[in-house]
Write an enzyme that holds these catalytic residues in place. Structure first.
Site, mmCIF file in Angstrom:
data_model
loop_
_atom_site.group_PDB
_atom_site.id
_atom_site.type_symbol
_atom_site.label_atom_id
_atom_site.label_comp_id
_atom_site.label_asym_id
_atom_site.label_seq_id
_atom_site.Cartn_x
_atom_site.Cartn_y
_atom_site.Cartn_z
ATOM 1 N N GLY A 242 0.876 -1.142 -0.136
ATOM 2 C CA GLY A 242 0.025 0.081 -0.052
ATOM 3 C C GLY A 242 0.758 1.134 -0.005
ATOM 4 O O GLY A 242 0.617 2.156 -0.686
ATOM 5 N N GLN A 280 11.369 22.432 -32.274
ATOM 6 C CA GLN A 280 10.675 20.986 -32.067
ATOM 7 C C GLN A 280 11.572 20.083 -31.133
ATOM 8 O O GLN A 280 10.733 19.100 -30.591
ATOM 9 C CB GLN A 280 10.733 20.582 -33.390
ATOM 10 N N GLU A 364 11.038 2.860 0.211
ATOM 11 C CA GLU A 364 9.905 2.004 0.081
ATOM 12 C C GLU A 364 10.068 0.890 -1.110
ATOM 13 O O GLU A 364 9.181 0.821 -1.810
ATOM 14 C CB GLU A 364 8.507 2.827 -0.215
ATOM 15 N N SER A 367 14.109 0.181 -7.273
ATOM 16 C CA SER A 367 13.419 -0.254 -8.520
ATOM 17 C C SER A 367 13.751 -1.622 -8.886
ATOM 18 O O SER A 367 12.979 -2.418 -9.135
ATOM 19 C CB SER A 367 13.751 0.694 -9.772
HETATM 20 N N1 COS Z 1 2.370 -9.537 0.810
HETATM 21 C C1 COS Z 1 2.005 -10.415 1.417
HETATM 22 N N2 COS Z 1 2.865 -11.486 1.777
HETATM 23 C C2 COS Z 1 4.145 -11.284 1.352
HETATM 24 C C3 COS Z 1 4.384 -10.423 0.505
HETATM 25 C C4 COS Z 1 3.649 -9.463 0.101
HETATM 26 N N3 COS Z 1 3.710 -8.415 -0.700
HETATM 27 N N4 COS Z 1 5.653 -10.511 -0.048
HETATM 28 C C5 COS Z 1 6.403 -11.602 0.645
HETATM 29 N N5 COS Z 1 5.344 -12.380 1.439
HETATM 30 C C6 COS Z 1 5.467 -13.242 2.053
HETATM 31 C C7 COS Z 1 5.843 -14.599 1.469
HETATM 32 O O1 COS Z 1 4.428 -15.314 0.974
HETATM 33 C C8 COS Z 1 6.328 -15.601 2.254
HETATM 34 O O2 COS Z 1 5.447 -15.857 3.083
HETATM 35 P P1 COS Z 1 5.429 -17.555 3.393
HETATM 36 O O3 COS Z 1 6.631 -17.735 4.080
HETATM 37 O O4 COS Z 1 4.406 -17.510 4.506
HETATM 38 O O5 COS Z 1 5.180 -18.202 2.372
HETATM 39 C C9 COS Z 1 7.186 -14.274 3.162
HETATM 40 O O6 COS Z 1 6.562 -13.192 3.144
HETATM 41 C C10 COS Z 1 8.665 -14.358 2.716
HETATM 42 O O7 COS Z 1 8.831 -13.794 1.449
HETATM 43 P P2 COS Z 1 9.870 -13.967 0.465
HETATM 44 O O8 COS Z 1 10.337 -15.415 0.372
HETATM 45 O O9 COS Z 1 9.410 -13.348 -0.962
HETATM 46 O O10 COS Z 1 10.794 -13.210 1.234
HETATM 47 P P3 COS Z 1 12.194 -12.490 0.650
HETATM 48 O O11 COS Z 1 13.028 -12.618 1.723
HETATM 49 O O12 COS Z 1 12.755 -13.414 -0.639
HETATM 50 O O13 COS Z 1 11.874 -11.033 0.534
HETATM 51 C C11 COS Z 1 11.520 -9.097 -0.909
HETATM 52 C C12 COS Z 1 11.042 -10.480 -0.315
HETATM 53 C C13 COS Z 1 12.600 -8.837 -1.329
HETATM 54 C C14 COS Z 1 10.281 -8.608 -1.962
HETATM 55 C C15 COS Z 1 11.338 -8.116 0.491
HETATM 56 O O14 COS Z 1 12.375 -8.260 1.382
HETATM 57 C C16 COS Z 1 11.229 -6.460 0.207
HETATM 58 O O15 COS Z 1 10.379 -5.967 -0.227
HETATM 59 N N6 COS Z 1 12.309 -5.887 0.579
HETATM 60 C C17 COS Z 1 12.414 -4.521 0.252
HETATM 61 C C18 COS Z 1 12.140 -3.903 1.553
HETATM 62 C C19 COS Z 1 11.583 -2.537 1.337
HETATM 63 O O16 COS Z 1 10.702 -1.956 0.622
HETATM 64 N N7 COS Z 1 12.002 -1.645 2.414
HETATM 65 C C20 COS Z 1 11.793 -0.190 2.114
HETATM 66 C C21 COS Z 1 11.683 0.511 3.432
HETATM 67 S S1 COS Z 1 10.563 -0.115 4.679
HETATM 68 S S2 COS Z 1 10.954 1.009 6.136
#
Ligand code: COS
Length: 380
Positions: A242, A280, A364, A367
């Site tokens: 979100g 242009q 957040e 890319s």
């Molecule tokens: N919605 C709901 N659940 C999610 C999800 C989502 N968007 N993305 C992952 N999950 C769940 C997975 O389904 C999995 O659950 P189960 O173990 O129950 O199956 C669990 O979370 C782990 O997911 P995954 O194996 O994909 O984890 P990874 O360690 O590979 O990480 C990424 C996934 C890279 C996508 C994640 O670490 C990420 O988004 N990193 C960026 C962080 C970020 O945006 N930081 C910004 C600042 S926040 S202050």
């Protein structure tokens, strides 16, 4: 299909546009140059209900939802990306409480956040856990005797963290389980053992103060657990889905603002005896900028629509944020080029927009992380 805003949405857009023009723009330069947290803007946004956007009316919110949030954040970001970021990040706290909070937590925090009396925060990132969010090491161990969680660790790059009255902190309640031992814990400002560390000196988005949060035997009651123990990582990912729509809206606003400035400048600036709008080469820049913005806009609204209607939006939110932030960087670059030497000077807002745009490709979720999320969804 219907690509039209409702009458109410158009009125909100007009209201947000006027607010941005009359209240946000006049102090945008000061906010940037003096690295000033836009507290006055936040108070004014509270008065007109923007801080409660997305929170149900029964909890003191404005009741409107994700599409309206995109409308408001975009309009504000056109004039000041820092103010838009503060608003967008503030609403993530309420979103998390609404989705996972207990009745008590909702009753306590939502009215405070919606009214703008309190500022919300969200802390996942750590020095060694940026893109690899699952590598977070901050702990929140339950002390059975006192019924309190004891937090230890450091969060970094937390937007507005030094100002927030309450934050959702993601910490390991069972470190032996890795990401499956992560939980969301609510921590309030002033809790003993919780302090603000380094305040970052950034390239842009200077009004959105970015800080380190330090937890040193910080005790919070067990009732501050958000949702269930061990579900924190999934909760964080869901909230980020979100939040990425909000940052996409911020990127879109920056790009739209840069296009507006460019159009104005091209009509006013005379070279070779004519306004540069007749050249242009520059017209084609405008065509590229407008096309990229239009595509970014509809992808963001599609993501907001999916979220607002309770549909899976992980992939589209990642696409929308990736696309809008790339657009913001490309459009501000072209806008700065159109402005020539003046664009490089701090008298014009272009160089600020250019600096503010860059962070939208990083925070957040970078890319590159969005491409991981998108490709996983497309390939599976
Ligand atoms: N919605 C709901 N659940 C999610 C999800 C989502 N968007 N993305 C992952 N999950 C769940 C997975 O389904 C999995 O659950 P189960 O173990 O129950 O199956 C669990 O979370 C782990 O997911 P995954 O194996 O994909 O984890 P990874 O360690 O590979 O990480 C990424 C996934 C890279 C996508 C994640 O670490 C990420 O988004 N990193 C960026 C962080 C970020 O945006 N930081 C910004 C600042 S926040 S202050």
């Amino acid at each position: 299909m219907d690509f039209k805003f409702s009458e109410a949405q158009l009125m909100l857009q007009k209201m947000a546009r006027e607010f941005a023009e009359n209240e946000v723009l006049p102090i945008a330069e000061e906010v940037d140059k003096e690295h000033k947290f836009p507290a006055e803007n936040f108070a004014k946004m509270a008065k007109i209900g923007f801080t409660g956007i997305g929170t149900p009316v029964e909890y003191g919110g404005s009741g409107v939802s994700d599409i309206e949030k995109v409308i408001v954040v975009t309009e504000i970001a056109k004039k000041c990306a820092s103010t838009a970021a503060v608003l967008s990040i503030h609403t993530i706290f309420a979103q998390a409480i609404m989705k996972y909070g207990t009745d008590e937590q909702k009753k306590k925090y939502l009215p405070l956040m919606a009214s703008g009396g309190w500022l919300g925060g969200f802390a996942l990132t750590e020095p060694n856990a940026g893109s690899d969010a699952a590598a977070a090491k901050t702990t929140a161990i339950l002390d059975e005797k006192t019924g309190e969680y004891v937090l230890n660790g450091t969060k970094c790059f937390i937007s507005g963290g030094g100002r927030a009255n309450a934050l959702v902190i993601f910490a390991l309640t069972d470190p032996s389980k890795g990401l499956k031992g992560m939980s969301g814990i609510i921590v309030e400002k002033g809790t003993p053992g919780f302090s603000i560390g380094k305040i970052e000196d950034k390239m842009g988005l200077n009004g959105s103060e970015t800080v380190e949060l330090v937890f040193d035997d910080c005790r919070v009651p067990k009732s501050n657990l958000l949702g269930k123990e061990g579900k924190g990582f999934v909760m964080a990912m869901t909230c980020l889905d979100g939040a990425r729509i909000g940052i996409g809206a911020q990127a879109l606003g920056i790009a739209e603002g840069a296009l507006e400035e460019s159009i104005k400048y091209m009509h006013e600036r005379v070279q070779f005896g004519k306004p540069i709008a007749v050249l242009q080469g520059l017209q084609w820049y405008i065509a590229d900028m407008a096309t990229k913005i239009e595509s970014a806009k509809w992808l963001i609204f599609y993501a907001a629509f999916l979220k607002a209607t309770g549909q899976d939006h992980t992939k589209i939110a990642a696409m929308a944020k990736y696309n809008a932030s790339t657009t913001a960087r490309e459009v501000t670059n072209l806008a700065l080029q159109i402005h020539g030497g003046y664009g490089y000077m701090r008298d014009y807002p272009l160089e600020r927009m250019y600096r503010d745009a860059k962070i939208t490709e990083i925070y957040e979720g970078t890319s590159e992380i969005h491409k991981v999320v998108i490709s996983r969804a497309v390939l599976n």
